[in-house]
Design a protein around this motif. Sequence first.
Motif, PDB file in Angstrom:
ATOM      1  N   ARG A   1       0.832  -1.206   0.000  1.00  0.00           N
ATOM      2  CA  ARG A   1       0.000   0.000   0.000  1.00  0.00           C
ATOM      3  C   ARG A   1       0.869   1.261   0.000  1.00  0.00           C
ATOM      4  N   ALA A   2       1.965   1.216   0.761  1.00  0.00           N
ATOM      5  CA  ALA A   2       2.848   2.382   0.854  1.00  0.00           C
ATOM      6  C   ALA A   2       3.537   2.669  -0.480  1.00  0.00           C
TER       7      ALA A   2
ATOM      8  N   ASP B   1       1.053   4.161  -2.914  1.00  0.00           N
ATOM      9  CA  ASP B   1       0.787   5.566  -2.600  1.00  0.00           C
ATOM     10  C   ASP B   1       1.952   6.449  -3.025  1.00  0.00           C
ATOM     11  N   GLU B   2       3.165   5.970  -2.765  1.00  0.00           N
ATOM     12  CA  GLU B   2       4.363   6.737  -3.111  1.00  0.00           C
ATOM     13  C   GLU B   2       4.466   6.931  -4.620  1.00  0.00           C
TER      14      GLU B   2
ATOM     15  N   ARG C   1       1.960   7.129  -6.553  1.00  0.00           N
ATOM     16  CA  ARG C   1       0.718   7.802  -6.950  1.00  0.00           C
ATOM     17  C   ARG C   1      -0.139   6.921  -7.860  1.00  0.00           C
TER      18      ARG C   1
ATOM     19  N   ASP D   1      -3.503   4.778  -8.032  1.00  0.00           N
ATOM     20  CA  ASP D   1      -4.789   4.713  -7.347  1.00  0.00           C
ATOM     21  C   ASP D   1      -5.176   3.251  -7.134  1.00  0.00           C
ATOM     22  N   TRP D   2      -5.466   2.879  -5.900  1.00  0.00           N
ATOM     23  CA  TRP D   2      -5.774   1.497  -5.539  1.00  0.00           C
ATOM     24  C   TRP D   2      -6.876   1.470  -4.488  1.00  0.00           C
ATOM     25  N   TYR D   3      -7.445   0.306  -4.291  1.00  0.00           N
ATOM     26  CA  TYR D   3      -8.355   0.073  -3.174  1.00  0.00           C
ATOM     27  C   TYR D   3      -8.196  -1.361  -2.721  1.00  0.00           C
TER      28      TYR D   3
END
Length: 121
Positions: free
Chosen positions: A20-21, A24-25, A27, A29-31
């Motif tokens: 997840r990190a 995010d780093e 950029r 987009d995930w869920y």
Amino acid sequence: MAKLLLNMRYVPEDEAADVRAFLDEARIDWYQTRPSPFGISHGGIWLRNNDDLPRAKALMADYQRERQANARAAQAQAERDGTAETFADIVRADPKRVVLIIIAIVCLIGFMAVPGYMLSR
């Protein structure tokens, strides 16, 4: 349409947090979906945009390569220190389980050998 990046079956929480990190780093987009109540699905980390899949897979491959190298280094260090778990440690910790597993293996080998024995008679 969303694409599955990581099936959460047998994934430790620290690995999921790392994935997840780095998403995010980067950029991306995930869920995340949660496990089903009946154990059919263990959840997963999904990408919202299909165009991000090649980049996310490349990041995932790099992460897994690094994680594997770290795990092997930690195992080698534990073996050098003498703190690595051995079969004797497992037997001492849970002897009943080990005995039951050995009995199950012997029974399965026996069940597999019976047809061959019966055919040879």
